[in-house]
Design an enzyme around this catalytic site. Structure first.
Site, PDB file in Angstrom:
ATOM      1  N   THR A 258      12.708  34.751  36.668  1.00 57.85           N
ATOM      2  CA  THR A 258      13.550  34.773  37.872  1.00 57.85           C
ATOM      3  C   THR A 258      12.829  34.176  39.071  1.00 57.85           C
ATOM      4  O   THR A 258      13.402  33.386  39.829  1.00 57.85           O
ATOM      5  CB  THR A 258      13.972  36.223  38.187  1.00 57.85           C
ATOM      6  OG1 THR A 258      14.654  36.759  37.046  1.00 57.85           O
ATOM      7  CG2 THR A 258      14.891  36.283  39.397  1.00 57.85           C
TER       8      THR A 258
ATOM      9  N   ARG B 245      13.219  26.691  36.302  1.00 59.52           N
ATOM     10  CA  ARG B 245      12.862  27.349  37.563  1.00 59.52           C
ATOM     11  C   ARG B 245      11.458  26.971  38.027  1.00 59.52           C
ATOM     12  O   ARG B 245      11.210  26.883  39.236  1.00 59.52           O
ATOM     13  CB  ARG B 245      13.010  28.861  37.407  1.00 59.52           C
ATOM     14  CG  ARG B 245      14.487  29.296  37.434  1.00 59.52           C
ATOM     15  CD  ARG B 245      14.649  30.706  36.996  1.00 59.52           C
ATOM     16  NE  ARG B 245      15.983  31.243  37.282  1.00 59.52           N
ATOM     17  CZ  ARG B 245      16.448  32.360  36.724  1.00 59.52           C
ATOM     18  NH1 ARG B 245      15.701  33.044  35.866  1.00 59.52           N
ATOM     19  NH2 ARG B 245      17.651  32.802  37.035  1.00 59.52           N
TER      20      ARG B 245
ATOM     21  N   LYS C  93      22.844  26.519  40.811  1.00 62.53           N
ATOM     22  CA  LYS C  93      22.984  27.158  42.126  1.00 62.53           C
ATOM     23  C   LYS C  93      22.953  26.135  43.278  1.00 62.53           C
ATOM     24  O   LYS C  93      22.565  24.979  43.085  1.00 62.53           O
ATOM     25  CB  LYS C  93      21.873  28.193  42.296  1.00 62.53           C
ATOM     26  CG  LYS C  93      21.988  29.370  41.324  1.00 62.53           C
ATOM     27  CD  LYS C  93      20.963  30.451  41.670  1.00 62.53           C
ATOM     28  CE  LYS C  93      21.101  31.647  40.744  1.00 62.53           C
ATOM     29  NZ  LYS C  93      20.196  32.756  41.143  1.00 62.53           N
TER      30      LYS C  93
ATOM     31  N   GLU D  96      30.973  37.394  32.449  1.00 63.44           N
ATOM     32  CA  GLU D  96      30.722  36.285  33.375  1.00 63.44           C
ATOM     33  C   GLU D  96      31.513  35.032  32.997  1.00 63.44           C
ATOM     34  O   GLU D  96      31.974  34.293  33.876  1.00 63.44           O
ATOM     35  CB  GLU D  96      29.223  35.998  33.434  1.00 63.44           C
ATOM     36  CG  GLU D  96      28.435  37.129  34.099  1.00 63.44           C
ATOM     37  CD  GLU D  96      26.974  36.837  34.249  1.00 63.44           C
ATOM     38  OE1 GLU D  96      26.310  37.587  34.995  1.00 63.44           O
ATOM     39  OE2 GLU D  96      26.461  35.881  33.625  1.00 63.44           O
TER      40      GLU D  96
ATOM     41  N   ARG E  89      17.794  31.569  28.686  1.00 61.82           N
ATOM     42  CA  ARG E  89      16.849  32.265  29.568  1.00 61.82           C
ATOM     43  C   ARG E  89      15.438  31.707  29.401  1.00 61.82           C
ATOM     44  O   ARG E  89      14.662  31.656  30.359  1.00 61.82           O
ATOM     45  CB  ARG E  89      16.914  33.769  29.333  1.00 61.82           C
ATOM     46  CG  ARG E  89      18.266  34.346  29.806  1.00 61.82           C
ATOM     47  CD  ARG E  89      18.398  35.822  29.561  1.00 61.82           C
ATOM     48  NE  ARG E  89      17.570  36.617  30.451  1.00 61.82           N
ATOM     49  CZ  ARG E  89      17.872  36.908  31.715  1.00 61.82           C
ATOM     50  NH1 ARG E  89      18.976  36.421  32.270  1.00 61.82           N
ATOM     51  NH2 ARG E  89      17.086  37.664  32.441  1.00 61.82           N
TER      52      ARG E  89
ATOM     53  N   PHE F  99      18.297  42.772  48.370  1.00 62.43           N
ATOM     54  CA  PHE F  99      18.518  41.331  48.506  1.00 62.43           C
ATOM     55  C   PHE F  99      19.977  40.926  48.337  1.00 62.43           C
ATOM     56  O   PHE F  99      20.294  39.738  48.382  1.00 62.43           O
ATOM     57  CB  PHE F  99      17.639  40.561  47.513  1.00 62.43           C
ATOM     58  CG  PHE F  99      17.846  40.924  46.055  1.00 62.43           C
ATOM     59  CD1 PHE F  99      18.902  40.410  45.329  1.00 62.43           C
ATOM     60  CD2 PHE F  99      16.953  41.767  45.404  1.00 62.43           C
ATOM     61  CE1 PHE F  99      19.092  40.731  43.989  1.00 62.43           C
ATOM     62  CE2 PHE F  99      17.127  42.095  44.062  1.00 62.43           C
ATOM     63  CZ  PHE F  99      18.203  41.573  43.359  1.00 62.43           C
TER      64      PHE F  99
ATOM     65  N   ASN G  45      16.587  29.819  43.107  1.00 64.00           N
ATOM     66  CA  ASN G  45      15.879  29.570  41.840  1.00 64.00           C
ATOM     67  C   ASN G  45      16.675  28.683  40.879  1.00 64.00           C
ATOM     68  O   ASN G  45      16.489  28.720  39.673  1.00 64.00           O
ATOM     69  CB  ASN G  45      15.455  30.899  41.190  1.00 64.00           C
ATOM     70  CG  ASN G  45      16.634  31.776  40.814  1.00 64.00           C
ATOM     71  OD1 ASN G  45      17.780  31.447  41.098  1.00 64.00           O
ATOM     72  ND2 ASN G  45      16.351  32.890  40.166  1.00 64.00           N
TER      73      ASN G  45
HETATM   74  P1  CMP Z   1      20.061  35.567  39.008  1.00 63.59           P
HETATM   75  O1  CMP Z   1      19.652  35.343  37.592  1.00 63.59           O
HETATM   76  O2  CMP Z   1      21.163  34.734  39.529  1.00 63.59           O
HETATM   77  O3  CMP Z   1      20.450  37.115  39.186  1.00 63.59           O
HETATM   78  C1  CMP Z   1      20.366  37.774  40.444  1.00 63.59           C
HETATM   79  C2  CMP Z   1      19.652  36.963  41.466  1.00 63.59           C
HETATM   80  O4  CMP Z   1      19.160  37.643  42.586  1.00 63.59           O
HETATM   81  C3  CMP Z   1      18.414  36.347  40.840  1.00 63.59           C
HETATM   82  O5  CMP Z   1      18.778  35.348  39.919  1.00 63.59           O
HETATM   83  C4  CMP Z   1      17.658  35.866  42.072  1.00 63.59           C
HETATM   84  O6  CMP Z   1      17.958  34.533  42.420  1.00 63.59           O
HETATM   85  C5  CMP Z   1      18.208  36.767  43.186  1.00 63.59           C
HETATM   86  N1  CMP Z   1      17.150  37.513  43.873  1.00 63.59           N
HETATM   87  C6  CMP Z   1      16.875  37.398  45.170  1.00 63.59           C
HETATM   88  N2  CMP Z   1      15.858  38.220  45.503  1.00 63.59           N
HETATM   89  C7  CMP Z   1      15.466  38.838  44.366  1.00 63.59           C
HETATM   90  C8  CMP Z   1      14.457  39.787  44.062  1.00 63.59           C
HETATM   91  N3  CMP Z   1      13.633  40.257  44.996  1.00 63.59           N
HETATM   92  N4  CMP Z   1      14.342  40.192  42.778  1.00 63.59           N
HETATM   93  C9  CMP Z   1      15.205  39.729  41.812  1.00 63.59           C
HETATM   94  N5  CMP Z   1      16.176  38.819  42.052  1.00 63.59           N
HETATM   95  C10 CMP Z   1      16.313  38.388  43.323  1.00 63.59           C
END
Ligand code: CMP
Length: 140
Positions: A93, A104, A11, A128, A87, A59, A114
């Site tokens: 996350t 992360r 990212k 994807e 993962r 978000f 992240n």
């Molecule tokens: P990703 O695995 O790219 O999938 C969706 C993304 O939303 C997640 O990682 C986070 O970086 C982003 N995100 C931002 N805010 C939130 C939140 N409150 N809860 C979950 N994901 C979030």
């Protein structure tokens, strides 16, 4: 033994800090092979399409803003149980909840910034991967 493919994204927070090589080294050390890789700048439309499953989440707009704020590196990873393995290497996350030694935990700044994305299922991985790569660009 199930050999799978999954989609990974380095990212904008990680490309900004020049962390692509360190992230790739962790993926490769864990046995994942990078079959395809491209650095690109997503358009807003592309970010919204990629994350459409989150369109109703509070978000969503901030997430799309962030994902177009700098270059990303999209990758196809292959290996045994690649989806779950990636993962595990990524960690939770929210970096605050991620285990020690995960990408992360070590590199993530916030739940939004992240550092990496990884597909969460075989169906998602197929969609994807096709979003970023054609078959001819994936070299096994
Ligand atoms: P990703 O695995 O790219 O999938 C969706 C993304 O939303 C997640 O990682 C986070 O970086 C982003 N995100 C931002 N805010 C939130 C939140 N409150 N809860 C979950 N994901 C979030």
């Amino acid at each position: 033994m199930t050999i799978e493919r999954t989609l990974s994204i380095v990212k904008p927070d990680a490309t900004r800090r020049n962390l692509t090589g360190q992230i790739n080294a962790r993926l490769e050390a864990a046995g994942l092979r990078i079959l395809a890789q491209k650095r690109l700048r997503l358009t807003r439309e592309q970010a919204e399409t990629f994350y459409a499953v989150h369109a109703e989440r509070s978000f969503f707009d901030d997430l799309c803003d962030f994902m177009i704020s700098g270059p990303v590196v999209a990758q196809v990873l292959e290996g045994e149980n690649a989806i779950v393995k990636n993962r595990e290497i990524m960690g939770a996350t929210n970096p605050a909840n991620a285990k020690d030694g995960t990408i992360r935990k070590d590199f993530g700044e916030t739940v939004e910034a992240n550092s990496v994305h990884g597909s969460d299922s075989a169906e998602t991985a197929a969609r994807e991967i096709a979003f970023f790569f054609s078959d001819i660009e994936i070299v096994g």
